[in-house]
Design an enzyme around this catalytic site. Sequence first.
Site, PDB file in Angstrom:
ATOM      1  N   LEU A 327     -16.386  15.782  -8.453  1.00 44.08           N
ATOM      2  CA  LEU A 327     -16.002  14.489  -7.885  1.00 44.08           C
ATOM      3  C   LEU A 327     -17.207  13.567  -7.872  1.00 44.08           C
ATOM      4  O   LEU A 327     -18.161  13.779  -7.123  1.00 44.08           O
ATOM      5  CB  LEU A 327     -15.460  14.681  -6.460  1.00 44.08           C
ATOM      6  CG  LEU A 327     -14.228  15.597  -6.348  1.00 44.08           C
ATOM      7  CD1 LEU A 327     -13.801  15.728  -4.897  1.00 44.08           C
ATOM      8  CD2 LEU A 327     -13.086  15.055  -7.192  1.00 44.08           C
ATOM      9  N   GLU A 328     -17.179  12.537  -8.708  1.00 44.79           N
ATOM     10  CA  GLU A 328     -18.298  11.615  -8.845  1.00 44.79           C
ATOM     11  C   GLU A 328     -18.066  10.301  -8.117  1.00 44.79           C
ATOM     12  O   GLU A 328     -18.840   9.356  -8.262  1.00 44.79           O
ATOM     13  CB  GLU A 328     -18.579  11.366 -10.332  1.00 44.79           C
ATOM     14  CG  GLU A 328     -18.914  12.641 -11.084  1.00 44.79           C
ATOM     15  CD  GLU A 328     -19.211  12.417 -12.557  1.00 44.79           C
ATOM     16  OE1 GLU A 328     -19.426  11.252 -12.949  1.00 44.79           O
ATOM     17  OE2 GLU A 328     -19.218  13.405 -13.310  1.00 44.79           O
ATOM     18  N   ASN A 329     -16.992  10.245  -7.320  1.00 49.38           N
ATOM     19  CA  ASN A 329     -16.662   9.010  -6.608  1.00 49.38           C
ATOM     20  C   ASN A 329     -16.474   9.254  -5.116  1.00 49.38           C
ATOM     21  O   ASN A 329     -15.603   8.683  -4.476  1.00 49.38           O
ATOM     22  CB  ASN A 329     -15.399   8.379  -7.209  1.00 49.38           C
ATOM     23  CG  ASN A 329     -15.620   7.945  -8.647  1.00 49.38           C
ATOM     24  OD1 ASN A 329     -16.279   6.949  -8.905  1.00 49.38           O
ATOM     25  ND2 ASN A 329     -15.092   8.712  -9.583  1.00 49.38           N
TER      26      ASN A 329
END
Length: 503
Positions: A327-329
């Site tokens: 998860l990059e957000n």
Amino acid sequence: QPPAHAASATATFVKVSDWGSGFEGRVTVTNGTSTTMNGWNVQFDVPAGFSIPSAWDAVMSRSGQHYTFTNPSWASALAAGASASFGFNGSPGNFPGVSGCTLNGAPCGDAGEDPGGLGKVGGITLTSATATSAALSWTAVPGASGYRVRLDGAAAVTVTGTTHTLTGLDACSSHTVTITATGASGDGPAGDPFGFTTAGCQSGTLPRHFLTGYWHNFVNPAVELKLSAVPDEYDLIAVAFGEATATPGEVVFGVDPGLATALGGYTDAQFRADVQALKQRGKKVILSVGGEAGRVQVASAAAATRFADSVYALMRSYGFDGVDIDLENGLNATYMGQALRALRAQAGSELIITMAPQTIDMQSTGMEYFKLALSIKDILTVVHTQFYNSGSMLGCDQAFAYSQGTVDFITALACIQLENGLRPDQVALGLPAGPGAANGGVVPPSVVNRALDCLAERTGCGTFVPPRAYPDIRGAMTWSINWDASNNWSFSKTVKPHLQGMS
């Protein structure tokens, strides 16, 4: 006969390691009185030219070369006979020691001196370990009549020999022991801390050192591949990606229509058959959740439950062996931790849990990704940090910002995880498979092998040399299998044989 000494509180400094460009120090505060110590304040000076940029398990302040460390809010009281330790990283290396040490305004006591003339305990060895116990032995100190064995800062146990078995431990738990020689004239200096992990860690059937690759469930400039085309060099295949829905925490998956068309027709049924075929070849296949454009959010107890239920349903439907958190957000460590524990309760002990944080996410234990990794350490398989697309970053020596795309960048940043709570078998190196796979940080696969050797054996390093060797470093990850195919399989054909050759 030496004079009797009244029981007092002491603070003892130990230089844990020194790697030339930096050092790690530890101070142990021991309440030798018969009453509870309500808080502690340790102050000392460091020589000109040296500095301490970061500390843990203490609140640090500085005035010139004078440093003050106080207990964190969660550790205010120190019972009679108990100890507490805090650590710090300093620079440069070859640190000669602290001076002018005080504890709560009084001299620090022995502060690492040797009042009894006894030497420091060395040669500590873990002779055997079960899930709940650990047997230790150490080298005898001349003149010692006994030894004080202290586990994780708790009250010491006194033994007469040079062996001791610790019991009542948790499975797959990490601990630190300090051992001090005792004699008629007093105690010797505290020995260097010795760390160990009990048995019972879940490692599944993955090799000791393994290669992970991401498989594209979408179309981009890389080569499109059916899952059946993944070569044998890959041990763990992460299918990218599971997608979010309008329901918080819910994850769905299906073969991307654009990919199916590009492959001349590729159905969900064919994909499921390919998953099983890979597993019959001894591979593990997991579902990666997130990605650069991913919007999966787990920010409540209800979302955590929905995440666990939906991912487990996909595992049963497609045959996935676990889940990868990419998860990059944004990530909430508390609720994602709940979700992964709930998933583990449903899937069982063979569940594979991996994480693919960006470098910034693993710069300190206060970051949400790092907090998540440590909170699920007992069920976590591996963290393969993306050592690319990040620019220059500080390493564990806190010396200066290392440039991405170098062996120093990879090793100095991996060291942050290795020295701050994760086991070496839970740390892997994530790198691009070649040109086109990332905007920055692309390295020749030979550099990945150098980084692995540097961390495992302290050989092949650049200017940064880790404070110790980590022979159990888990392996490497690449983005991606498709980009590897686009670059003539250079990554997997170079890195996998090297992993197989590591002891």
